[in-house]
Design an enzyme around this catalytic site. Sequence first.
Site, PDB file in Angstrom:
ATOM      1  CE  LYS A 167      -5.700   1.801   3.094  1.00 55.52           C
ATOM      2  NZ  LYS A 167      -4.427   1.345   3.704  1.00 55.52           N
TER       3      LYS A 167
ATOM      4  CE  LYS B 152      -6.672  -1.708   2.997  1.00 50.69           C
ATOM      5  NZ  LYS B 152      -5.246  -2.033   3.268  1.00 50.69           N
TER       6      LYS B 152
ATOM      7  CG  ASP C 196      -2.023  -0.997   1.200  1.00 49.76           C
ATOM      8  OD1 ASP C 196      -1.969  -1.910   0.357  1.00 49.76           O
ATOM      9  OD2 ASP C 196      -2.938  -0.895   2.038  1.00 49.76           O
TER      10      ASP C 196
END
Length: 252
Positions: free
Chosen positions: A165, A201, A101
């Site tokens: 995300k 996400k 990430d």
Amino acid sequence: MKPLKPAAEMTVAELATYIDHSVLKPEFAPDEIRREVENAALYRCKTACINPSAIELAAPILSGTDTGICVVVDFPFGCSSTASKVAQTRIALEQGIQELDIVANFGWIRGGEMKRVEDDLRAVIEPCHEAGVPVKAIFETDALTTGQIKATAEASIAAGADFIKTSTGFYTGTNMHEKTGASDDMVALMTECAAGRAKVKGSGSIRDRAHFLRLIDAGIDRMGIGYRSTPIVLGLSEPAQAVSELVESGSY
């Protein structure tokens, strides 16, 4: 992606595959990290999401389990140089991580420098994809306008991000910005932005089971869940009882 059955009908093990168990508190001592990485494997979460310094500790714990390592790079601000981000990424890849990430530079986003954002992300994504590691691009959504979020989605997808995300969960912001994290509306916006070109996400403020199940039914692909909240959203009691409950449910 919309699930094939309602989240409320899923087993604990099926629900756990939506979870990156977040073990990111900077004050965590090694024993605390070890405990939560073990819990991530116990719950059968998709990954334990950890800081780079914890990879060496987590790798032997998760080896041979259903739970992978997701490492965060340049977390939570995204303000390191591109060269630094790439160096961090390559070191993590050498340690055998499964997912990564990366925080997009939200100062550049707010300044409208989207080409820099895209190039910065691509420099991290390319070596990850060469190693077969998917990348989630984190937007600090609580600091951004709707227009900026849409622009960042386009830059991230152009750079090759596998997921977009919502938020880091660490932004304190100002009085101008409400901390919403992965609210229903924000996840809906991110899903609209992704338009099937990337997965979504959600992270930040997912602390109760109803919210967790609702986001799955809405089509979210993954969620970053704080270590205290994972057993709650899975409908489990404390970790010490989790194994027996999973066995009894037929999900372990």
